[in-house]
Design a protein around this motif. Sequence first.
Motif, PDB file in Angstrom:
ATOM      1  N   LEU A   1      50.484  45.348  27.073  1.00 18.26           N
ATOM      2  CA  LEU A   1      50.748  44.210  27.967  1.00 18.26           C
ATOM      3  C   LEU A   1      52.060  44.401  28.718  1.00 18.26           C
ATOM      4  O   LEU A   1      52.167  44.016  29.893  1.00 18.26           O
ATOM      5  N   MET A   2      53.054  44.984  28.091  1.00 20.67           N
ATOM      6  CA  MET A   2      54.317  45.245  28.785  1.00 20.67           C
ATOM      7  C   MET A   2      54.123  46.274  29.901  1.00 20.67           C
ATOM      8  O   MET A   2      54.730  46.160  30.976  1.00 20.67           O
ATOM      9  N   GLU A   3      53.270  47.259  29.656  1.00 23.86           N
ATOM     10  CA  GLU A   3      52.969  48.233  30.712  1.00 23.86           C
ATOM     11  C   GLU A   3      52.261  47.557  31.878  1.00 23.86           C
ATOM     12  O   GLU A   3      52.565  47.825  33.054  1.00 23.86           O
ATOM     13  N   LEU A   4      51.313  46.686  31.576  1.00 23.26           N
ATOM     14  CA  LEU A   4      50.607  45.982  32.644  1.00 23.26           C
ATOM     15  C   LEU A   4      51.525  45.031  33.398  1.00 23.26           C
ATOM     16  O   LEU A   4      51.375  44.841  34.607  1.00 23.26           O
ATOM     17  N   MET A   5      52.481  44.422  32.705  1.00 22.40           N
ATOM     18  CA  MET A   5      53.415  43.522  33.372  1.00 22.40           C
ATOM     19  C   MET A   5      54.280  44.281  34.372  1.00 22.40           C
ATOM     20  O   MET A   5      54.620  43.760  35.445  1.00 22.40           O
ATOM     21  N   ALA A   6      54.618  45.528  34.028  1.00 23.16           N
ATOM     22  CA  ALA A   6      55.408  46.335  34.959  1.00 23.16           C
ATOM     23  C   ALA A   6      54.608  46.720  36.195  1.00 23.16           C
ATOM     24  O   ALA A   6      55.180  46.992  37.259  1.00 23.16           O
TER      25      ALA A   6
ATOM     26  N   ARG B   1      42.496  43.778  43.867  1.00 22.68           N
ATOM     27  CA  ARG B   1      43.508  44.244  42.896  1.00 22.68           C
ATOM     28  C   ARG B   1      43.689  43.238  41.765  1.00 22.68           C
ATOM     29  O   ARG B   1      43.850  43.608  40.601  1.00 22.68           O
ATOM     30  N   SER B   2      43.672  41.940  42.120  1.00 21.31           N
ATOM     31  CA  SER B   2      43.822  40.921  41.081  1.00 21.31           C
ATOM     32  C   SER B   2      42.681  40.966  40.098  1.00 21.31           C
ATOM     33  O   SER B   2      42.867  40.849  38.879  1.00 21.31           O
ATOM     34  N   VAL B   3      41.463  41.150  40.617  1.00 23.19           N
ATOM     35  CA  VAL B   3      40.302  41.230  39.735  1.00 23.19           C
ATOM     36  C   VAL B   3      40.419  42.430  38.806  1.00 23.19           C
ATOM     37  O   VAL B   3      40.150  42.344  37.596  1.00 23.19           O
ATOM     38  N   VAL B   4      40.845  43.561  39.352  1.00 23.54           N
ATOM     39  CA  VAL B   4      40.999  44.762  38.532  1.00 23.54           C
ATOM     40  C   VAL B   4      42.086  44.554  37.485  1.00 23.54           C
ATOM     41  O   VAL B   4      41.945  44.945  36.316  1.00 23.54           O
ATOM     42  N   PHE B   5      43.184  43.869  37.867  1.00 24.36           N
ATOM     43  CA  PHE B   5      44.273  43.635  36.925  1.00 24.36           C
ATOM     44  C   PHE B   5      43.829  42.733  35.783  1.00 24.36           C
ATOM     45  O   PHE B   5      44.138  42.991  34.621  1.00 24.36           O
ATOM     46  N   VAL B   6      43.104  41.668  36.117  1.00 20.59           N
ATOM     47  CA  VAL B   6      42.601  40.768  35.078  1.00 20.59           C
ATOM     48  C   VAL B   6      41.658  41.507  34.144  1.00 20.59           C
ATOM     49  O   VAL B   6      41.655  41.312  32.925  1.00 20.59           O
ATOM     50  N   ALA B   7      40.827  42.397  34.721  1.00 15.05           N
ATOM     51  CA  ALA B   7      39.912  43.176  33.882  1.00 15.05           C
ATOM     52  C   ALA B   7      40.685  44.074  32.926  1.00 15.05           C
ATOM     53  O   ALA B   7      40.309  44.241  31.754  1.00 15.05           O
ATOM     54  N   LEU B   8      41.796  44.650  33.400  1.00 23.65           N
ATOM     55  CA  LEU B   8      42.601  45.502  32.527  1.00 23.65           C
ATOM     56  C   LEU B   8      43.226  44.694  31.392  1.00 23.65           C
ATOM     57  O   LEU B   8      43.263  45.137  30.232  1.00 23.65           O
ATOM     58  N   VAL B   9      43.733  43.492  31.706  1.00 21.29           N
ATOM     59  CA  VAL B   9      44.321  42.640  30.675  1.00 21.29           C
ATOM     60  C   VAL B   9      43.277  42.275  29.626  1.00 21.29           C
ATOM     61  O   VAL B   9      43.510  42.316  28.412  1.00 21.29           O
ATOM     62  N   THR B  10      42.076  41.925  30.084  1.00 23.49           N
ATOM     63  CA  THR B  10      40.996  41.586  29.150  1.00 23.49           C
ATOM     64  C   THR B  10      40.647  42.770  28.265  1.00 23.49           C
ATOM     65  O   THR B  10      40.403  42.630  27.057  1.00 23.49           O
ATOM     66  N   ALA B  11      40.613  43.959  28.846  1.00 25.38           N
ATOM     67  CA  ALA B  11      40.293  45.156  28.065  1.00 25.38           C
ATOM     68  C   ALA B  11      41.349  45.413  26.994  1.00 25.38           C
ATOM     69  O   ALA B  11      41.038  45.804  25.864  1.00 25.38           O
ATOM     70  N   VAL B  12      42.636  45.159  27.343  1.00 25.34           N
ATOM     71  CA  VAL B  12      43.700  45.351  26.365  1.00 25.34           C
ATOM     72  C   VAL B  12      43.539  44.404  25.192  1.00 25.34           C
ATOM     73  O   VAL B  12      43.658  44.766  24.018  1.00 25.34           O
ATOM     74  N   LEU B  13      43.231  43.136  25.482  1.00 22.04           N
ATOM     75  CA  LEU B  13      43.076  42.153  24.418  1.00 22.04           C
ATOM     76  C   LEU B  13      41.887  42.489  23.532  1.00 22.04           C
ATOM     77  O   LEU B  13      41.952  42.371  22.307  1.00 22.04           O
TER      78      LEU B  13
END
Length: 310
Positions: free
Chosen positions: A182-187, A13-25
């Motif tokens: 990023l706010m959506e991902l933080m939630a 899950r952490s890997v997937v979350f980091v990938a999502l953050v990178t995609a947003v940036l």
Amino acid sequence: MEPTSGTALGSHRSVVFVALVTAVLLAAGCSASSGDQASSSGADAGSGAQAPRAGDGQLGSAVDAAAGPAAEAAAAEREVVTTGTATVVAADPPDAAARIATLTEEAGGRVELREERRATDGAPASAHLTLRLPADTVNRTLDALRGLGEVADVSLTKEDVTATGRDLDARIAALETSTARLMELMAKAADTADLLRVEKELSTRQADLDALKAQRADLSDRVAMSTLDVHVVADQGAVAALAPPATGFRGGLEAGWHALTATLRVAAVTFGALLPWLLLAGLVLVVWRGAVFLVRRRRTIEPAVPADGA
């Protein structure tokens, strides 16, 4: 075996979350680049559309007729910063400054700086005001100044900042989109590490967004409110002192003459300071030379003393 499976699931899950953050940036960066490219492409397309082809008279007329409203709309959307200076010769500069302040307020503007100097033995009275005026009232204000005295000098400069404004708008829109994602991902953060990582990136993006919004607000204010520096003097002699320095051959000649006279003044002051010391040194030298001369002369005049038994 079950704890091992839970740990692996958390890591996944952490890997997937980091990938999502990178995609947003990455998406935010691509959005800003796309906005800049779209602006450039739109400008190129507009330039190409304005070039008529030879022999297509009727088609050219139709295109011009269709492009007329679009050109007027584009001209209305342009952002221009107007700045200027003016010099007014008035019998009573402080009174004229008060009337200029009143004219500015009546035009919907404000006085950002006001300086008044009373007449002294060495200088006449004067005043200086920095006015912020609505862009569409600058010319009317200049005409009103002619009723207060003789307007000796006027200078207006217009700077087109449309491209700068559009660039700021595109960057602000991209950062707003990135911040919202990023706010959506933080939630949806799964653990504390992911939450801290997103909060750090979000704070950086929010600071950049606030800085860009401040720049845009300042640019919009300079577009909406023009800046006019007004100098009020009591006579024409003071106008020459406010005039900008000459350029070209005349400017070089004046600069060389001023440098020569300044050098001569410094040399005269230095010589005047050294003259008393030079006179004293000369007097000492004369006395010393006179004393040496007298001693030598006395030695030559005295007769030689004969030796005993001669």
